[in-house]
Write a protein that holds these residues in place. Structure first.
Motif, PDB file in Angstrom:
ATOM      1  N   ALA A  43       0.837  -1.203   0.000  1.00 57.24           N
ATOM      2  CA  ALA A  43       0.000   0.000   0.000  1.00 57.24           C
ATOM      3  C   ALA A  43       0.868   1.248   0.000  1.00 57.24           C
ATOM      4  O   ALA A  43       1.934   1.286   0.622  1.00 57.24           O
ATOM      5  N   LEU A  44       0.391   2.289  -0.712  1.00 56.75           N
ATOM      6  CA  LEU A  44       1.138   3.538  -0.874  1.00 56.75           C
ATOM      7  C   LEU A  44       0.235   4.727  -0.598  1.00 56.75           C
ATOM      8  O   LEU A  44      -0.989   4.645  -0.767  1.00 56.75           O
ATOM      9  N   ILE A  45       0.844   5.835  -0.182  1.00 60.70           N
ATOM     10  CA  ILE A  45       0.121   7.092  -0.072  1.00 60.70           C
ATOM     11  C   ILE A  45       0.932   8.179  -0.757  1.00 60.70           C
ATOM     12  O   ILE A  45       2.141   8.295  -0.538  1.00 60.70           O
ATOM     13  N   PHE A  58      -2.843   4.114  -2.989  1.00 62.62           N
ATOM     14  CA  PHE A  58      -2.758   3.087  -4.025  1.00 62.62           C
ATOM     15  C   PHE A  58      -2.509   1.729  -3.380  1.00 62.62           C
ATOM     16  O   PHE A  58      -1.933   1.636  -2.292  1.00 62.62           O
ATOM     17  N   VAL A  59      -2.905   0.677  -4.084  1.00 62.25           N
ATOM     18  CA  VAL A  59      -2.583  -0.694  -3.697  1.00 62.25           C
ATOM     19  C   VAL A  59      -1.943  -1.381  -4.898  1.00 62.25           C
ATOM     20  O   VAL A  59      -2.512  -1.389  -5.998  1.00 62.25           O
ATOM     21  N   LEU A 119      -4.133  -0.408  -8.023  1.00 58.62           N
ATOM     22  CA  LEU A 119      -5.439   0.186  -7.779  1.00 58.62           C
ATOM     23  C   LEU A 119      -5.259   1.554  -7.135  1.00 58.62           C
ATOM     24  O   LEU A 119      -4.510   1.692  -6.155  1.00 58.62           O
ATOM     25  N   GLU A 120      -5.950   2.550  -7.684  1.00 56.47           N
ATOM     26  CA  GLU A 120      -5.970   3.880  -7.085  1.00 56.47           C
ATOM     27  C   GLU A 120      -7.241   4.014  -6.273  1.00 56.47           C
ATOM     28  O   GLU A 120      -8.330   3.658  -6.733  1.00 56.47           O
ATOM     29  N   ASN A 121      -7.109   4.509  -5.044  1.00 55.77           N
ATOM     30  CA  ASN A 121      -8.229   4.586  -4.120  1.00 55.77           C
ATOM     31  C   ASN A 121      -8.760   6.019  -4.055  1.00 55.77           C
ATOM     32  O   ASN A 121      -7.998   6.959  -3.853  1.00 55.77           O
TER      33      ASN A 121
END
Length: 685
Positions: free
Chosen positions: A619-621, A628-629, A682-684
């Motif tokens: 997971a990213l921020i 994002f995942v 995936l963008e959240n």
């Protein structure tokens, strides 16, 4: 005009430029093809071109060089740099003296290569080359209006002890090894006390270079050998950096690192330059498997090994970078069919593990190298050209280089111990986390800045740890951290002298009973956790003790069916408060599938977790808060993958940035179908 490096890339004249580049060895490709190849590079969207400079190739006789093509058109480095400048492309220059790159002698000409790279004789031969190179490249530095924005001094710095054994003093004498011992020990008596020897001078000391026949003294002597390799690599790196700086090279520097710790102390080399990047070449589609043994595993084809290297590199500090990001392979080291899926898996895994820049090696084929993105004639490789082009687009459009990891768990390692003993329990813990779909960070025990970002840290190394590392851990726990220890605890310092700064309780014995290979069941919070054998047993009276009950194997021997044996219980672990934090000790490793239960039982919140084997998620921020995942399916088959999210930190809608397909999370879980051996992001929102 200015150039600098930040956590997210290169800052050129105030503009943030992603640190994405490709390797093109101008002197190994027909001069007539240069323009065609550069046009294809521009079509890909690459803005930075990286190249070595070959001492061996440019030296026409000792002390005389051709950098203008007067003896061979392909040697016209000056024109190559002019072409980059005219096209508005930036350049990473890697002049050696050593470049390796399947070049004769690894770069130096014959008259220099016979001497150890740290010797005065080698330096005396290398300095005129460095002076000549600097004279050529200085007008092309960015500050002079040129394309050069980064310089790598030397390549994968390595003492090569197996070739320069005697020149290094490893068989006794007066070499760099003896220099290291004199610097480390005040006198030979101090060395004798540690090694159990009777030397009257350091010149008598010979290196212990293998891990065979362990006892306390040989272990310490072998660690000194590994520490010497780290020390010598640092010394070599320092000499190269200072040479280029003293000759007026004012762009940022970086080192490239081997993907293991036997030779390089990553932390030490990174601190010499603006940043450091790692070199790694996995097998096709990670065909070595999904598991991995250690950060320096022999099976470097595995996916776990790849992400572990990326994790460790991402927590070095500064720009996290892969200095050689696979594009093709050497003709004598076939890696299998490197498909578009292979490159996508690498990209998604690297981004998810915290990598923010890379250099495709080799972007352009040349002798001894094939299956790169662009041929020597300027044609494109369908297996990677469009995939690479799409990677660049996704990074720039979605700001993937401006992200940081969302990860609450770290695994602590000591590079010296990793290189000398392998730390098998630490390796097993990483396997357990990986197989349970749990992302984690790889933390050098010296990296206080990264420690401060974490709430939970796992230690599964041997029972000795440097005193300063122990003090750092204690301070971190006292400030509110949760330290989870698998094993008995830490009772010794790096010299194997008693040191128990965190106050661990010694175990009473180690339990290993035949017929109970299924291990022990304990309760952690509301979770049932299974620990393996062997297991350390602690005092029954320990406050916060965790009682484990044996799980018998279903066999028919009466001796293990007796109730007296079946109902035995043991104190398999304990927890205690230390300041504002806590230390939890498990006397054994968790069984496969139990790591998630351990963390749930301890109320450790995970930002993301995949619940299927053979899948990975990170997971990213982004710097503006967008999340994002990154998910990779390492199996050959299509999978329905469920990702558990910590509901309070994620929005309900996820969008696949490759296809635009949207997914909705329900009850903190998002479900996606991923084809075999590929990845998605995936963008959240």
């Amino acid at each position: 005009m200015s150039v600098d490096v930040c956590d997210y890339g290169l800052v050129i004249d105030g503009e943030l430029v992603p640190a994405i580049s490709g390797e093109f060895h101008y002197w190994r490709v027909p001069y007539s093809n240069w323009d065609t190849i550069l046009s294809v590079i521009e079509e890909m969207g690459i803005r930075v071109v990286s190249t070595y400079i070959s001492w061996h190739s440019h030296e026409i006789e000792e002390g005389r060089y051709d950098f203008t093509g007067r003896t061979k058109a392909e040697l016209n480095l000056v024109e190559f740099l002019q072409k980059l400048r005219d096209r508005g492309l930036w350049c990473i220059i890697r002049p050696g003296p050593y470049i390796y790159a399947e070049e004769i002698n690894g770069g130096p000409p014959d008259h220099a290569a016979c001497y150890y790279r740290g010797s005065k004789t080698f330096h005396d031969k290398a300095i005129p080359y460095i002076e000549a190179v600097c004279k050529v490249i200085k007008p092309f530095l960015h500050g002079q209006g040129g394309p050069i924005v980064l310089l790598q001094p030397d390549n994968e710095i390595n003492p090569w002890h197996f070739w320069y054994w005697r020149q290094l003093g490893l068989d006794g004498g007066d070499g760099p090894f003896q220099m290291y011992l004199k610097e480390t020990y005040s006198h030979s008596e101090a060395l004798n006390e540690k090694w159990g020897t009777t030397f009257t001078s350091f010149d008598q000391a010979k290196a212990i270079t293998s891990a065979n026949g362990w006892n306390r003294k040989t272990l310490l002597a072998y660690r000194d050998f590994v520490a010497f390799l780290h020390w010598e690599s640092h010394r070599l790196g320092h000499w190269n950096v200072e040479q280029y700086r003293s000759h007026g090279i004012d762009v940022p520097f970086f080192h490239n690192l081997l993907a293991f710790f036997e030779v390089h102390d990553w932390h030490s080399l990174r601190n010499q330059t603006h940043f450091a990047g790692v070199d790694i070449y996995p097998e096709a589609e990670f065909s070595g498997g999904s598991g991995g043994d250690s950060v320096f595993a022999a099976d470097v084809g595995t996916h776990q090994h790849f992400v572990d290297v990326c994790r460790a590199a991402s927590d070095l500090g500064g720009l996290s970078h892969i200095a050689e990001f696979q594009s093709g392979y050497t003709v004598d080291n076939y890696k299998g069919n490197l498909t578009p899926n292979h490159y996508r898996m690498m990209f998604v895994s690297a981004i998810g593990s915290g990598i923010r820049g890379w250099n495709w090696f080799m972007l352009v084929d040349r002798e001894h190298w094939c299956a790169g993105c662009i041929t020597e004639g300027g044609n494109t490789n369908p297996n990677c050209f469009n995939e690479f082009k799409q990677m660049i687009r996704l990074v720039e459009e979605h700001g993937l280089h401006r992200t940081r990891r969302l990860c609450s768990v770290g695994v602590l390692y000591d590079p010296l111990k990793m290189a000398s003993t392998g730390e098998p329990w630490e390796s097993d813990i990483r396997k357990a986390l990986y197989s349970d779909g749990i992302d984690y960070r790889r933390i050098d025990a010296r990296n206080e800045n990264v420690l401060a970002e974490l709430s939970t840290l796992i230690y599964a190394g041997s029972n000795d740890l440097d005193t300063e590392h122990q003090r750092r851990l204690k301070t971190w726990v006292e400030d509110g951290g949760t330290l989870i220890v698998f094993g008995e605890g830490i009772f010794y310092d790096a010299n194997l002298q008693p040191s128990n700064i965190l106050g661990f309780t010694p175990a009473e014995r180690k339990i290993e009973l035949w017929g109970y290979e299924n291990g022990f069941e304990i309760t952690v919070g509301d979770e049932k956790v299974v620990l393996s054998q062997p297991c350390w047993e602690f005092q029954d009276c320990i406050d916060g003790g965790m009682v484990g009950k044996l799980i018998p194997v279903e066999i028919h021997y009466a001796m293990v069916q007796l109730d007296a044996v079946r109902n035995l219980k043991f104190t398999c672990g304990y927890q205690r408060s230390v300041g504002k934090g806590r230390v939890i000790v498990f006397g054994a490793l968790p069984k496969a599938g139990s790591m998630a239960a351990v963390l749930r039982g301890l109320n450790v919140e995970l930002p993301i977790r995949v619940t299927h084997g053979e899948t990975y998620a990170g997971a990213l921020i982004r710097d503006d808060g967008r999340q994002f995942v990154c998910i990779v399916n390492t199996s050959r088959h299509s999978k329905l993958v469920r990702c558990e999210t910590s509901a309070q930190s994620w929005a309900q809608m996820f969008t696949d940035i490759y296809t635009g397909t949207t997914f909705t999370a329900r009850d903190g879980e998002v479900t996606v179908t991923i084809e075999g051996r590929t990845g998605i992001i995936l963008e959240n929102a």
